[in-house]
Design a protein around this motif. Sequence first.
Motif, PDB file in Angstrom:
ATOM      1  N   GLN A 370      13.653  70.233  16.710  1.00 21.57           N
ATOM      2  CA  GLN A 370      14.045  69.320  15.629  1.00 21.57           C
ATOM      3  C   GLN A 370      13.353  69.663  14.301  1.00 21.57           C
ATOM      4  N   LEU A 371      13.302  70.928  14.002  1.00 21.96           N
ATOM      5  CA  LEU A 371      12.787  71.329  12.692  1.00 21.96           C
ATOM      6  C   LEU A 371      13.881  71.169  11.649  1.00 21.96           C
ATOM      7  N   PRO A 372      13.609  70.498  10.550  1.00 23.65           N
ATOM      8  CA  PRO A 372      14.629  70.340   9.505  1.00 23.65           C
ATOM      9  C   PRO A 372      14.885  71.666   8.810  1.00 23.65           C
ATOM     10  N   PRO A 373      16.009  71.802   8.129  1.00 26.42           N
ATOM     11  CA  PRO A 373      16.299  73.053   7.412  1.00 26.42           C
ATOM     12  C   PRO A 373      15.374  73.235   6.222  1.00 26.42           C
ATOM     13  N   VAL A 374      15.308  74.474   5.755  1.00 28.88           N
ATOM     14  CA  VAL A 374      14.509  74.806   4.578  1.00 28.88           C
ATOM     15  C   VAL A 374      15.432  75.388   3.514  1.00 28.88           C
ATOM     16  N   ALA A 410       0.080  72.553   8.871  1.00 23.56           N
ATOM     17  CA  ALA A 410      -0.698  71.327   8.664  1.00 23.56           C
ATOM     18  C   ALA A 410      -0.338  70.638   7.357  1.00 23.56           C
ATOM     19  N   GLY A 411       0.151  71.390   6.376  1.00 22.67           N
ATOM     20  CA  GLY A 411       0.491  70.799   5.086  1.00 22.67           C
ATOM     21  C   GLY A 411       1.917  70.318   4.973  1.00 22.67           C
ATOM     22  N   GLY A 412       2.680  70.327   6.062  1.00 20.74           N
ATOM     23  CA  GLY A 412       4.055  69.851   6.015  1.00 20.74           C
ATOM     24  C   GLY A 412       5.074  70.937   5.774  1.00 20.74           C
ATOM     25  N   LEU A 485       6.226  79.028   4.750  1.00 21.49           N
ATOM     26  CA  LEU A 485       6.962  78.435   3.631  1.00 21.49           C
ATOM     27  C   LEU A 485       6.330  77.094   3.294  1.00 21.49           C
ATOM     28  N   PRO A 486       6.146  76.782   2.007  1.00 24.24           N
ATOM     29  CA  PRO A 486       5.454  75.538   1.648  1.00 24.24           C
ATOM     30  C   PRO A 486       6.314  74.314   1.929  1.00 24.24           C
ATOM     31  N   SER A 487       5.676  73.155   1.849  1.00 18.92           N
ATOM     32  CA  SER A 487       6.388  71.900   2.130  1.00 18.92           C
ATOM     33  C   SER A 487       7.478  71.621   1.104  1.00 18.92           C
ATOM     34  N   PRO A 495       4.974  63.919   5.959  1.00 22.25           N
ATOM     35  CA  PRO A 495       3.606  63.871   5.432  1.00 22.25           C
ATOM     36  C   PRO A 495       2.692  64.816   6.190  1.00 22.25           C
ATOM     37  N   ALA A 496       1.696  65.322   5.465  1.00 26.15           N
ATOM     38  CA  ALA A 496       0.723  66.196   6.103  1.00 26.15           C
ATOM     39  C   ALA A 496      -0.071  65.428   7.138  1.00 26.15           C
ATOM     40  N   VAL A 497      -0.366  66.044   8.247  1.00 22.80           N
ATOM     41  CA  VAL A 497      -1.085  65.377   9.324  1.00 22.80           C
ATOM     42  C   VAL A 497      -2.529  65.196   8.915  1.00 22.80           C
TER      43      VAL A 497
END
Length: 511
Positions: A370-374, A410-412, A485-487, A495-497
């Motif tokens: 369930q990873l969203p698209p980028v 970790a940064g989303g 790839l960045p958030s 949100p970042a964990v």
Amino acid sequence: MSSGVSTSTDKNIVDRSRGHRNKAVSKAVRATRERLQSSANGSHVFDRDMLGMHINTILQGAAIMPLMVALVTVVGIYVNPDAHLFGWALIMLCLHAVNVFLARRASRQDISAAGIGKWRWRFLAAQVLTGCGWALFALQNCPTCTGDSFYFYKGAVLLFGVSITAMGSFMLRQGLLFGFLPTIGALLLTAILSRHVLDIGLTAMSATALVFFHYIADRLYRTNLTLMSYQSEKDDLIAELEVAKSMSDEARRRAEEANLAKSRFLASMSHELRTPLNAILGFSEVMSSEVLGPLANPTYREYSGDIHRSGQHLLNLINEILDLSRIEAGRYDLSEESLSLLEVAEDCIGMVQLRARGKNITIQSQFETQLPPVWADEKSMRQVMLNLLSNAVKFTPQGGEITVKVGWTAGGGQYVAIKDDGPGIPEDEIPVVLSAFGQGSIAIKSAEQGTGLGLPIVQAILAKHDGQFILRSKLREGTEAIAILPSTRVLQSVPAVAEATAIERRRRSFA
């Protein structure tokens, strides 16, 4: 440099006019150095400047002495009506006029280095004349005065005169001594002749004041000399920094111009070479496949296959050079769209699966669901993954294993990590393999040598996506390449964990 800039405008032009500025600055540097090094102790190199400051002090304070003489005369007439102070005042004003006239004449001339000594002695002589005027005042007496009022008046005037002279002539070294030694001589003569305790006290007080103010004037002179030395050294450093900066800017412009010319040359040559290569690949494939009929000699079929493989290798090399040159020239445009890293990773694994099976290599997939698209360029991301997977297959030994991970950072953001159990890369060679055309010692010894452009292209593509590339490797333990790839590229942001969870996730994902 954007792709929309024309060829004529995106060329880095070296500023030729900076050469003239460099010459002027260099000349100033040399003059300052010669000035500082012309004397062993460095104390005489500023004589001209100090003399100029003394001249300016005389001209700016020209009205102080007449006011002082007038005040001394008025008070003196009040204390001693019989004193001959009007004559003394006229003499002092004439002597002061000589000093001012000398200063005006000096200010209108360009005093040379050879003439500094002459002018200094002229001003010292003028100080002696002024001192003679103060000596005439010191010889004044008041036979009819009762009490000690005239002595107090004379002592106060002399102290005031010493202080004014010290402040006005401290730029002229020993100017105060030359100006008030005649006065001390006159007071000493009066004390010897009269042997009066007040005359002796006045002489001692005046001599002490002269010594004290001479010490103050000498300290001020040395302080100004030090400040001027520091100022000259600062100007020297600023000039040298300006020269260094100018040379650095020009060298940088030349390097950028050469690099841009190199990138354009590679891009142009790559385009020119691909056209005949396509014909070579097409005809060699037709020959090796015997589409137009069988070849009489089997060796010819083998040669045609070699031609096709060599041409394909050369075409891949040209494509990589073209991509890198386009990136360096700022003409690598992204065609961004919504895509799934999971789907791209699965397709790329399928493309290298056949080659991996030929070496009995197992490719393990560890994908987060369930990873969203980028938002990214699909062609570029496929190129990134294929480059990393091809390197992993190339350096993984027979029967080895490759692990492909796709998940959250970790940064989303999202990452793709490809880890192999090959020979690894020595730590000191990682910067080498990340540079253009750089290859480690393992790659050089490998039978499947590459061009050394794959990882630099991966870095550049991820940089165009505001992403990050991490290469981790240990000798004889394997290599792990991580594309991040960045958030901001994730279409459905999360949100970042928390920090503890981030550390645990990173440990599980990148272990």
